[in-house]
Design an enzyme around this catalytic site. Structure first.
Site, PDB file in Angstrom:
ATOM      1  N   GLU A  74      -9.137  -5.706  -4.767  1.00  0.00           N
ATOM      2  CA  GLU A  74      -8.515  -4.452  -3.947  1.00  0.00           C
ATOM      3  C   GLU A  74      -9.597  -3.515  -3.778  1.00  0.00           C
ATOM      4  O   GLU A  74      -9.670  -2.820  -2.535  1.00  0.00           O
ATOM      5  CB  GLU A  74      -7.538  -3.670  -5.141  1.00  0.00           C
ATOM      6  CG  GLU A  74      -6.193  -4.488  -5.318  1.00  0.00           C
ATOM      7  CD  GLU A  74      -5.175  -4.515  -4.273  1.00  0.00           C
ATOM      8  OE1 GLU A  74      -5.319  -4.016  -3.282  1.00  0.00           O
ATOM      9  OE2 GLU A  74      -4.093  -4.855  -4.494  1.00  0.00           O
ATOM     10  N   HIS A 115      -7.592  -5.734  -0.472  1.00  0.00           N
ATOM     11  CA  HIS A 115      -6.292  -5.028  -0.373  1.00  0.00           C
ATOM     12  C   HIS A 115      -5.629  -5.606   1.129  1.00  0.00           C
ATOM     13  O   HIS A 115      -6.158  -5.400   2.071  1.00  0.00           O
ATOM     14  CB  HIS A 115      -6.831  -3.446  -0.199  1.00  0.00           C
ATOM     15  CG  HIS A 115      -5.597  -2.674  -0.287  1.00  0.00           C
ATOM     16  ND1 HIS A 115      -4.877  -2.339  -1.305  1.00  0.00           N
ATOM     17  CD2 HIS A 115      -5.121  -1.610   0.653  1.00  0.00           C
ATOM     18  CE1 HIS A 115      -3.718  -1.445  -0.712  1.00  0.00           C
ATOM     19  NE2 HIS A 115      -3.995  -1.029   0.349  1.00  0.00           N
ATOM     20  N   SER A 142       0.907  -1.274  -0.124  1.00  0.00           N
ATOM     21  CA  SER A 142       0.044  -0.012  -0.018  1.00  0.00           C
ATOM     22  C   SER A 142       0.907   1.141   0.036  1.00  0.00           C
ATOM     23  O   SER A 142       1.740   1.384  -0.917  1.00  0.00           O
ATOM     24  CB  SER A 142      -0.943  -0.185   1.015  1.00  0.00           C
ATOM     25  OG  SER A 142      -2.043   0.647   0.992  1.00  0.00           O
TER      26      SER A 142
END
Length: 599
Positions: free
Chosen positions: A342, A458, A217
């Site tokens: 995601e 995610h 991330s």
């Protein structure tokens, strides 16, 4: 009570046992002796994986960034004598945020620029090194988390693993857009930590020439930015990017406005950058800074990532797209990837209590939620219509049983993570850098981020990178499968091999792949073939990650936005538009808009 909490921070009761006594491991650096602690790695039912790790925790790599050092570049830590490195250091100041099933340390302090080093006792001489840069949107997170012990990756990967803390939020990324508060302090912290690894890792048995950095991330974006920073050249040979890169949408807000708005909230309403800096350096209540950045700024500017990396002309000389076009990319082999779901990240915030089954979103609710997801793409109605046409099921539109959750999720994930990764992989390859791509389609048995309907959300690759399927969680609420254990081991070895050889397939330069490995050998990414590894227990190869969707976002949508904007300018500038909106086709053509007549 504090001693009990600290002693359990890093180590899972089912797998790690701290060794007490007089035989503490130590290393001797140029500054002095560092004394660590030994962890016995004992995953239940897996004697073949048993080992021991020497952990050196809370090593300061920079002076505490307080007083006149607040909102300034980091200064390397100076010390001598003996350093007791048996307890983790402080995470940097941040809001207290629940991280799914994970339990971050919550004793925040500005004296937080520390790193942890995990050295398997059986590691070879001149060992390869993995350095982890944590994510968290640049406003929360920490290098080492209890349930994701880096020691597991170190043992399975047969590498030294280093984690770090870096400044977050306003303290790490506030910028006045000039040389007074230039910003990027968190990125400079990371860079200084990497220089510490270069200068000191040999004392731990590591090879400074065989270092790979990896992050997820915002940590992944950070890895990308280290790849673009001239000051980071030569500090690593491998770069692994998990779901995040500079093409991902971050902040478009005027950073100078944000800085002065924060100053006003903290009683530092000033006219110049110099005056603002001097006042902010004297603010003693760190909690007020964190509260103001999270709540006060959100009220004024709206929710989003307001404090993020900026082009400062030094750490980051230009916009990433411009640096990509010039091929100004540090020399390293990369792994670049993302996950199949995601976009479910947004639903963990929209439906935090929906734990049993996926939420139902009809067409009207989709239209209501689209601005939240799609405004980062464009506010043009024609773009919104094109996106809806692209992502909704044509066999089920507007009916009472049509659920638009998947449409919103895939649209958001593709635009924010999957397709920006495609841009980055192409740019790196065209600049002559080697790239390996992955796409995690495996739906984990247990999610660290929430309920099962989140799928490959995610961040769900992180447990596999840190070996969580091998060890579980202390509370026994992380059921897994043998296939997932195998997948985790393979993933760890891919990541470790990149540090060892620059090739995820090879653990040593003279190694040969077995016949089974050759069948699933991870191919290099090429612009012509778009090769990638499907991150599942089977680790099969594929071609063209979301190729249609990424052409849509990376090629068609920018053209559509430009066409819409040109048409709007044409309509506004032409004096021959009639009251009902019709136009004189000879005045407004697709090739030329009329100039505004002079009065």
């Amino acid at each position: 009570m504090m001693e009990t909490r600290l002693s359990s921070v890093l180590f899972l009761a089912c797998c790690f046992v701290r060794a007490f006594g007089d035989d503490s491991p130590f290393v001797t650096t140029s500054q002095g002796r560092i004394v660590g602690t030994t962890l016995q790695f004992r995953p239940e039912g897996r004697p073949e994986l048993h080992g021991a790790v020497d952990a050196y925790l809370g090593i300061p790599y920079a002076e505490p960034p307080v007083g006149p050092l607040r909102l300034r570049p980091p200064v390397a830590k100076s010390w001598s004598g003996e350093l007791q490195a048996k307890m983790p250091g402080n995470p940097c100041p941040q809001p207290e945020i629940k991280m799914g099933k994970l339990s971050p340390i919550v004793r925040f302090a500005e004296d937080c620029l520390v790193l942890d080093v995990f050295v398997p006792q059986q590691v070879p001489s001149n060992a390869a090194v993995l350095v982890f840069i944590h994510g968290g949107g640049y406003f929360f997170g920490q290098g080492t988390i209890e349930e994701l012990s880096p020691a597991t990756t170190a043992v399975i990967g047969d590498v030294i693993l280093v984690t770090m803390n870096y400044r977050l939020g306003a303290l790490g990324f506030l910028s006045t857009g000039d040389d007074v508060i230039p910003g990027n302090f968190g990125l400079l912290d990371q860079q200084l930590a990497l220089k510490w690894v270069r200068d000191n890792i040999q004392a731990f048995g590591g090879d400074p020439e065989r270092v790979a950095i990896f992050g997820e991330s915002a940590g992944s974006v950070s890895v990308n930015l280290q790849m673009l920073s001239p000051g980071s050249a030569g500090l690593f040979r491998g770069a692994i990017m998990e779901s995040g890169n500079p093409h991902s949408p971050l902040s478009t807000t005027d950073h100078r406005k944000v800085a002065f708005a924060l100053g006003k909230l903290l009683g530092c309403e000033r006219d110049t950058s110099e005056e603002l800096l001097q006042c902010l350096q004297k603010v003693e209540d760190i909690d007020s800074i964190i509260k103001s950045q999270q709540e006060g700024l959100a009220k004024e500017f709206g929710y989003g990532i307001l404090l993020a990396p900026v082009v400062d002309g030094s750490f980051l000389p230009d916009q990433p797209a411009e640096l990509y076009a010039k091929g100004a990319i540090n020399d390293a082999v990369s792994i670049i990837g993302s996950n199949a779901n995601e976009g479910m990240l947004g639903f963990t915030m929209l439906f935090p209590d929906n734990t049993d089954e996926a939420p139902f979103i009809n067409s009207a609710t989709y239209d209501a939620y689209y601005p939240m997801f799609g405004s980062i793409i464009s506010t043009e109605p024609i773009v919104a219509n094109a996106v809806k046409l692209m992502y909704t099921d044509p066999t089920c539109t507007d009916g009472p049983g049509c659920n638009y959750v998947e449409a919103l999720s895939q649209m958001s994930g593709d635009f924010s993570f999957v397709c920006p990764a495609d841009k980055t992989a192409r740019a790196y390859t065209q600049a002559g850098r080697k790239v390996y791509r992955y796409f995690m389609t495996h739906d984990p048995t247990t999610k660290i981020s929430g309920p099962s309907w989140l799928k490959a959300n995610h961040g769900e690759e992180i447990p596999f990178v840190f070996g969580l399927p091998l060890v579980g969680l202390p509370s026994d609420d992380y059921p897994t499968t043998e296939d997932e254990v195998r997948m985790s081991i393979r993933t760890i070895k891919y990541w470790s091999n990149l540090a060892k050889t620059g090739n995820p397939n090879l653990s040593s330069l003279d190694a040969e792949l077995t016949d089974e490995e050759k069948q699933t050998e991870w191919p290099l990414f090429t612009v012509e073939g778009l090769e990638y590894k499907d991150l599942t227990p089977d680790m099969l190869n594929g071609r063209g990650i979301k190729a249609r969707e990424c052409r849509f976002f990376n090629e068609f949508v920018p053209q559509l936005i430009k066409t819409a904007e040109d048409a709007k300018k044409c309509k506004e500038s032409s004096s021959k538009w009639t009251q009902d909106g019709s136009s004189d086709s000879e005045t407004c053509t697709k090739d030329k808009c009329p100039e505004v007549p002079e009065e």
